[in-house]
Design a protein around this motif. Sequence first.
Motif, PDB file in Angstrom:
ATOM      1  N   TYR A   9       0.734  -1.288  -0.139  1.00  0.00           N
ATOM      2  CA  TYR A   9       0.037  -0.107   0.144  1.00  0.00           C
ATOM      3  C   TYR A   9       0.879   1.240   0.048  1.00  0.00           C
ATOM      4  O   TYR A   9       0.698   2.113  -0.718  1.00  0.00           O
ATOM      5  CB  TYR A   9      -0.833   0.095   1.349  1.00  0.00           C
ATOM      6  N   GLU A  12       2.284   1.898  -3.287  1.00  0.00           N
ATOM      7  CA  GLU A  12       1.176   2.282  -4.253  1.00  0.00           C
ATOM      8  C   GLU A  12       0.806   3.668  -3.980  1.00  0.00           C
ATOM      9  O   GLU A  12       0.827   4.571  -4.956  1.00  0.00           O
ATOM     10  CB  GLU A  12      -0.054   1.530  -4.164  1.00  0.00           C
ATOM     11  N   THR A 129      -4.368   4.693  -0.202  1.00  0.00           N
ATOM     12  CA  THR A 129      -4.166   4.030  -1.613  1.00  0.00           C
ATOM     13  C   THR A 129      -5.368   4.268  -2.679  1.00  0.00           C
ATOM     14  O   THR A 129      -5.145   4.542  -3.700  1.00  0.00           O
ATOM     15  CB  THR A 129      -3.833   2.475  -1.405  1.00  0.00           C
ATOM     16  N   VAL A 153      -4.386  -3.922  -7.288  1.00  0.00           N
ATOM     17  CA  VAL A 153      -4.768  -2.655  -6.507  1.00  0.00           C
ATOM     18  C   VAL A 153      -6.332  -2.375  -6.879  1.00  0.00           C
ATOM     19  O   VAL A 153      -7.186  -2.044  -5.861  1.00  0.00           O
ATOM     20  CB  VAL A 153      -3.767  -1.472  -6.741  1.00  0.00           C
TER      21      VAL A 153
END
Length: 268
Positions: A9, A12, A129, A153
């Motif tokens: 996370y 990202e 995220t 994701v």
Amino acid sequence: MTLLAHDRYCDEIEHQVRQLRSVVTSGADLSATVPTCPDWSLEQLVRHMGGALRWVDQLVRTRAQENIPEELVPLHGGPEAEGDPAALDAWLAEAGETTVAALREAGPDAKVWGWAGTLDAGFWARRVTHEITVHRADAALAAGLPYEVAPEVAADALDEWLQLVEWVQRNLPHAAADELRAPERVDRSIHLHATDAPAGLNAEWLVELAEEGVVWRRGHEKATVALRGPLTDVLLAFYRRRPLDTAGLEVLGERELLEFWLEKTTFG
């Protein structure tokens, strides 16, 4: 359901901040209206996202046990000068760096206030995220730039959104959420099916609008209505960022039920 790793996370968030910064510095008109958030200009959207990052940084860094009002968050509103992409970019970069540093230092289990029943830093790593993943799509659409997101994701973003809808319905007085409850003995369900998921990624969902509230799980099952298409398009359509008639998307079955869901799930 398995979450992504905390460091994934954080990675990202770093990636999405870089991508959002690239929109800011692309020469795009910062005063342009964001089609998917028509109350905002592109600059207002970026200031919202940067302010959210700084808010989460304060919450996590201080291990806050209650909400921190945004007026108490330093530099929450962004640079004083408007229409200055260099200043906006620098402010956003710093917001991303400090937030990710705070999340990495805290680890997923540090106790921190949260608004959806999960009281740890891991909640905020995941929430940020997906907040920035979707708002970066808003920015890219406003600037006429391409958009893509990693499959794992995108799939986790759909999981999280369904969890948030479920939590709001069960924990908050919310008229629209209550309307998602099905009348007794009425079967209403939605199937999401990503047609381009990589091997090993289960990218199908069944969402049941049950009498007791929304119930969902990953899997391939027959439903009242199905939304099929590439994973990124399914994600953005389910977040009301792309119309259901987008090329590549298919709606099979009772379209009115899917439209009803999208109309009522404007919270989270």
